[in-house]
Design a protein around this motif. Structure first.
Motif, PDB file in Angstrom:
ATOM      1  N   PRO A 106      14.960 -14.788 -74.401  1.00  0.00           N
ATOM      2  CA  PRO A 106      13.990 -14.317 -73.415  1.00  0.00           C
ATOM      3  C   PRO A 106      13.261 -15.472 -72.768  1.00  0.00           C
ATOM      4  N   ALA A 107      12.922 -15.314 -71.461  1.00  0.00           N
ATOM      5  CA  ALA A 107      12.297 -16.402 -70.714  1.00  0.00           C
ATOM      6  C   ALA A 107      10.999 -16.856 -71.357  1.00  0.00           C
ATOM      7  N   GLY A 108      10.253 -15.938 -71.967  1.00  0.00           N
ATOM      8  CA  GLY A 108       8.987 -16.309 -72.555  1.00  0.00           C
ATOM      9  C   GLY A 108       9.130 -17.244 -73.748  1.00  0.00           C
ATOM     10  N   ASP A 109      10.339 -17.302 -74.358  1.00  0.00           N
ATOM     11  CA  ASP A 109      10.552 -18.156 -75.518  1.00  0.00           C
ATOM     12  C   ASP A 109      11.221 -19.470 -75.160  1.00  0.00           C
ATOM     13  N   LEU A 110      11.527 -19.690 -73.891  1.00  0.00           N
ATOM     14  CA  LEU A 110      12.220 -20.894 -73.475  1.00  0.00           C
ATOM     15  C   LEU A 110      11.283 -22.083 -73.415  1.00  0.00           C
ATOM     16  N   PRO A 111      11.807 -23.304 -73.676  1.00  0.00           N
ATOM     17  CA  PRO A 111      11.010 -24.499 -73.401  1.00  0.00           C
ATOM     18  C   PRO A 111      10.653 -24.538 -71.927  1.00  0.00           C
ATOM     19  N   ARG A 112       9.606 -25.284 -71.586  1.00  0.00           N
ATOM     20  CA  ARG A 112       9.127 -25.298 -70.207  1.00  0.00           C
ATOM     21  C   ARG A 112      10.237 -25.654 -69.218  1.00  0.00           C
ATOM     22  N   GLN A 113      11.053 -26.690 -69.566  1.00  0.00           N
ATOM     23  CA  GLN A 113      12.062 -27.159 -68.629  1.00  0.00           C
ATOM     24  C   GLN A 113      13.178 -26.146 -68.416  1.00  0.00           C
ATOM     25  N   GLN A 114      13.336 -25.173 -69.317  1.00  0.00           N
ATOM     26  CA  GLN A 114      14.407 -24.189 -69.180  1.00  0.00           C
ATOM     27  C   GLN A 114      13.921 -22.874 -68.586  1.00  0.00           C
ATOM     28  N   ARG A 115      12.621 -22.745 -68.411  1.00  0.00           N
ATOM     29  CA  ARG A 115      12.115 -21.525 -67.794  1.00  0.00           C
ATOM     30  C   ARG A 115      12.571 -21.468 -66.338  1.00  0.00           C
ATOM     31  N   PRO A 116      12.757 -20.275 -65.790  1.00  0.00           N
ATOM     32  CA  PRO A 116      13.341 -20.173 -64.453  1.00  0.00           C
ATOM     33  C   PRO A 116      12.361 -20.513 -63.333  1.00  0.00           C
ATOM     34  N   VAL A 117      12.938 -20.753 -62.173  1.00  0.00           N
ATOM     35  CA  VAL A 117      12.180 -20.857 -60.935  1.00  0.00           C
ATOM     36  C   VAL A 117      12.264 -19.498 -60.253  1.00  0.00           C
ATOM     37  N   LEU A 118      11.128 -18.911 -59.948  1.00  0.00           N
ATOM     38  CA  LEU A 118      11.093 -17.636 -59.227  1.00  0.00           C
ATOM     39  C   LEU A 118      11.071 -17.913 -57.733  1.00  0.00           C
ATOM     40  N   VAL A 119      12.051 -17.405 -57.023  1.00  0.00           N
ATOM     41  CA  VAL A 119      12.139 -17.556 -55.571  1.00  0.00           C
ATOM     42  C   VAL A 119      11.753 -16.226 -54.935  1.00  0.00           C
ATOM     43  N   LEU A 120      10.588 -16.179 -54.328  1.00  0.00           N
ATOM     44  CA  LEU A 120      10.097 -14.965 -53.666  1.00  0.00           C
ATOM     45  C   LEU A 120      10.383 -15.100 -52.176  1.00  0.00           C
ATOM     46  N   GLU A 121      11.430 -14.459 -51.714  1.00  0.00           N
ATOM     47  CA  GLU A 121      11.911 -14.629 -50.336  1.00  0.00           C
ATOM     48  C   GLU A 121      12.653 -13.362 -49.913  1.00  0.00           C
ATOM     49  N   ASP A 122      12.238 -12.766 -48.780  1.00  0.00           N
ATOM     50  CA  ASP A 122      12.857 -11.515 -48.359  1.00  0.00           C
ATOM     51  C   ASP A 122      14.161 -11.704 -47.602  1.00  0.00           C
ATOM     52  N   ASP A 123      14.451 -12.912 -47.140  1.00  0.00           N
ATOM     53  CA  ASP A 123      15.713 -13.200 -46.468  1.00  0.00           C
ATOM     54  C   ASP A 123      16.745 -13.563 -47.522  1.00  0.00           C
ATOM     55  N   ALA A 124      17.729 -12.672 -47.718  1.00  0.00           N
ATOM     56  CA  ALA A 124      18.701 -12.861 -48.792  1.00  0.00           C
ATOM     57  C   ALA A 124      19.484 -14.159 -48.637  1.00  0.00           C
ATOM     58  N   ALA A 125      19.825 -14.523 -47.395  1.00  0.00           N
ATOM     59  CA  ALA A 125      20.601 -15.743 -47.162  1.00  0.00           C
ATOM     60  C   ALA A 125      19.785 -16.984 -47.527  1.00  0.00           C
ATOM     61  N   VAL A 126      18.507 -16.984 -47.134  1.00  0.00           N
ATOM     62  CA  VAL A 126      17.631 -18.121 -47.463  1.00  0.00           C
ATOM     63  C   VAL A 126      17.444 -18.209 -48.972  1.00  0.00           C
ATOM     64  N   ALA A 127      17.209 -17.077 -49.617  1.00  0.00           N
ATOM     65  CA  ALA A 127      17.022 -17.066 -51.070  1.00  0.00           C
ATOM     66  C   ALA A 127      18.254 -17.609 -51.777  1.00  0.00           C
ATOM     67  N   ALA A 128      19.437 -17.183 -51.312  1.00  0.00           N
ATOM     68  CA  ALA A 128      20.682 -17.645 -51.936  1.00  0.00           C
ATOM     69  C   ALA A 128      20.858 -19.149 -51.759  1.00  0.00           C
TER      70      ALA A 128
END
Length: 277
Positions: free
Chosen positions: A11-33
């Protein structure tokens, strides 16, 4: 749009800091990808959200390391999300927007963002900003020097953990306190917070905590704008950029509130900013 994420064995909450994910909040699917592809190639896990509601869910469920947030979203203004995310300790926030007016940059920083990118932007620059912000989050506490500031500095009983950073020197980190007590306030940059005399807690963004740690440990508690830009914001200072000034203003307001007006950050003409109490 359904959220996409890279698989993780725990689970993300148990990951070391460097392995936690980056959350990309973006409504344009192409830009997000495109953003996710660049980050994945650089070794980051990613999760995405296309709306404020989905972003809030991901923020609390996935415990991201960093957030890259667009301001223009279909169900509201991303500023509200940035303000909420800024209340989370140990989280870096980069605002990405097509808005070019300076007021939008200032508002983004004012509500708690650590950095700001204007569309269109270089993917190489974005990845570099992500790396720099992650390093700043790691180095907030252990950058302190062994010499205490004047007037009421006290070490907390427990020392802050010391992650790896090539810039750190062992002799500096061994004496690193987890907190300072000044003007009745417990200053805890390594924990991204201030604790007032009445035990109320004020959260700090990664950049605010970095600036506070720098001012606590520099001679005379003074740092020039170039030093702040390089060591806290991770970029060279440019004449037209006001990020350092906005950062100092944000931290000043929190210090004033926590100390009932006894502690502030004063601008020193031609020299920079100084922590004063």
């Amino acid at each position: 749009m359904a959220a996409r994420s890279t698989p993780s064995p725990v689970p993300a909450g148990d990951l070391p800091r460097q392995q936690r994910p980056v959350l990309v909040l973006e409504d344009d699917a192409a830009v997000a990808a495109t953003i996710c592809t660049a980050l994945t190639r650089d070794g980051w896990n990613t999760v995405t959200a296309a709306t404020l509601a989905e972003g809030r869910l991901r923020l609390h469920r996935d415990n991201p390391r960093l957030v890259i947030a667009d301001l223009g979203l279909p169900d509201g203004n991303g500023i509200a999300f940035v303000r909420e995310a800024a209340g989370c300790a140990d989280l870096g926030i980069i605002v990405v927007s097509g808005r070019t007016e300076e007021v939008d940059r200032v508002i983004g920083l004012e509500v708690g963002a650590d950095d700001y990118l204007t569309k269109p932007f270089s993917l190489r620059e974005m990845v570099a900003r992500v790396r720099a912000l992650s390093r700043r989050l790691d180095s907030v506490g252990p950058r302190a020097a062994p010499h205490p500031p004047r007037g009421g500095l006290q070490e907390a009983q427990a020392a802050a953990p010391v992650p790896h950073d090539p810039e750190w020197k062992p002799e500096a980190t061994m004496a690193e306190p987890a907190a300072w007590s000044i003007a009745g306030v417990s200053l805890q940059p390594s924990r991204f917070r201030l604790v007032a005399a009445d035990s109320s807690e004020i959260r700090l963004t990664g950049a605010e905590a970095g600036l506070l740690a720098l001012l606590l440990t520099e001679p005379e508690h003074l740092a020039d704008r170039e030093m702040i830009s390089q060591r806290v914001l991770g970029r060279r200072l440019l004449p037209e950029q006001r990020g350092v000034d906005q950062l100092a203003s944000n931290l000043r307001q929190k210090l004033l509130g926590a100390s009932a007006g006894q502690m502030t950050i004063a601008a020193q003409r031609g020299r920079g900013y100084r922590l004063v109490w």
